[in-house]
Write an enzyme that holds these catalytic residues in place. Sequence first.
Site, PDB file in Angstrom:
ATOM      1  N   CYS A 291      38.107  36.688  44.383  1.00  0.00           N
ATOM      2  CA  CYS A 291      39.522  36.268  44.961  1.00  0.00           C
ATOM      3  C   CYS A 291      39.425  35.830  46.440  1.00  0.00           C
ATOM      4  O   CYS A 291      38.868  34.907  46.680  1.00  0.00           O
ATOM      5  CB  CYS A 291      40.604  37.217  44.763  1.00  0.00           C
ATOM      6  SG  CYS A 291      42.221  36.797  45.002  1.00  0.00           S
TER       7      CYS A 291
ATOM      8  N   HIS B 131      40.152  38.858  39.320  1.00  0.00           N
ATOM      9  CA  HIS B 131      39.851  40.144  39.797  1.00  0.00           C
ATOM     10  C   HIS B 131      39.033  40.882  38.804  1.00  0.00           C
ATOM     11  O   HIS B 131      39.633  41.688  38.050  1.00  0.00           O
ATOM     12  CB  HIS B 131      41.060  41.107  40.176  1.00  0.00           C
ATOM     13  CG  HIS B 131      41.527  40.470  41.728  1.00  0.00           C
ATOM     14  ND1 HIS B 131      41.181  41.157  42.959  1.00  0.00           N
ATOM     15  CD2 HIS B 131      42.603  39.688  41.848  1.00  0.00           C
ATOM     16  CE1 HIS B 131      41.808  40.579  43.800  1.00  0.00           C
ATOM     17  NE2 HIS B 131      42.488  39.660  43.356  1.00  0.00           N
TER      18      HIS B 131
ATOM     19  N   GLU C 195      37.388  43.447  38.800  1.00  0.00           N
ATOM     20  CA  GLU C 195      37.221  44.994  38.944  1.00  0.00           C
ATOM     21  C   GLU C 195      38.687  45.655  38.490  1.00  0.00           C
ATOM     22  O   GLU C 195      38.803  46.618  38.279  1.00  0.00           O
ATOM     23  CB  GLU C 195      37.225  45.198  40.732  1.00  0.00           C
ATOM     24  CG  GLU C 195      38.213  45.317  41.300  1.00  0.00           C
ATOM     25  CD  GLU C 195      38.974  43.813  41.613  1.00  0.00           C
ATOM     26  OE1 GLU C 195      40.116  43.793  42.171  1.00  0.00           O
ATOM     27  OE2 GLU C 195      38.275  42.943  41.379  1.00  0.00           O
TER      28      GLU C 195
END
Length: 231
Positions: free
Chosen positions: A114, A209, A211
Amino acid sequence: MHRPLIGISTYLEDEARWGVWTLPAAVLPAGYHRHVQQAGGIAALLPPDAPETAAATVARLDGLVIAGGADVAPARYGAAQDPRTGPPAPARDAWELALIEAASAAGVPLLGICRGMQLLNVARGGTLLQHLDGHGGPPGAFARHTVTPVGGTALAAVLPEEISVPTYHHQAVDRLGRGLRVSAYAADGTVEAVEDPGARAFTLAVQWHPEAGDDPRVVAALVAAAGGGTG
């Protein structure tokens, strides 16, 4: 078995709360270190530091993740600040730009996430679109949309199919930085991943994202490259 050491940049917050405490703290969503650990790496969290220490820091690492977070200061890419751009984080900008440059110079595998993708683009002389809609949920909530990898790229070797990703951003790559190649797009044409095919080591950045989701492949590719694999 060698477990590569992966540094992950963190946020520095003036007021972080846990238990009975409200104190300044370096913080990071747990998904970052969990994905690194699940891929076989050792996660080392890197709070902002003096930029002149970046080369020595990177020299201790096998791989580097530049995490998401605050908007990059528009002055970094020669633009006036749009009213919709968030407050700058000058110390973090300086530190992470120095980490990116140090990783590039040392041939250390790099993954930007990001803000990390935007900062990589700025580090290479590119610019950012300061506001767009449709790439995030309400405050504090991820949205999802589809991204399509570009065939023949390093990203496509990791993610060969169109995928749905967790997303939360209102800025994006505008003019592409030196040496970078676009490796994924959203349906509206937004650049969703960039890579450097001429870099000494794995250099990839994604606008979404990973994660925050359950697809480990992007982070696993960095860990593999950091451990001596092809990524």
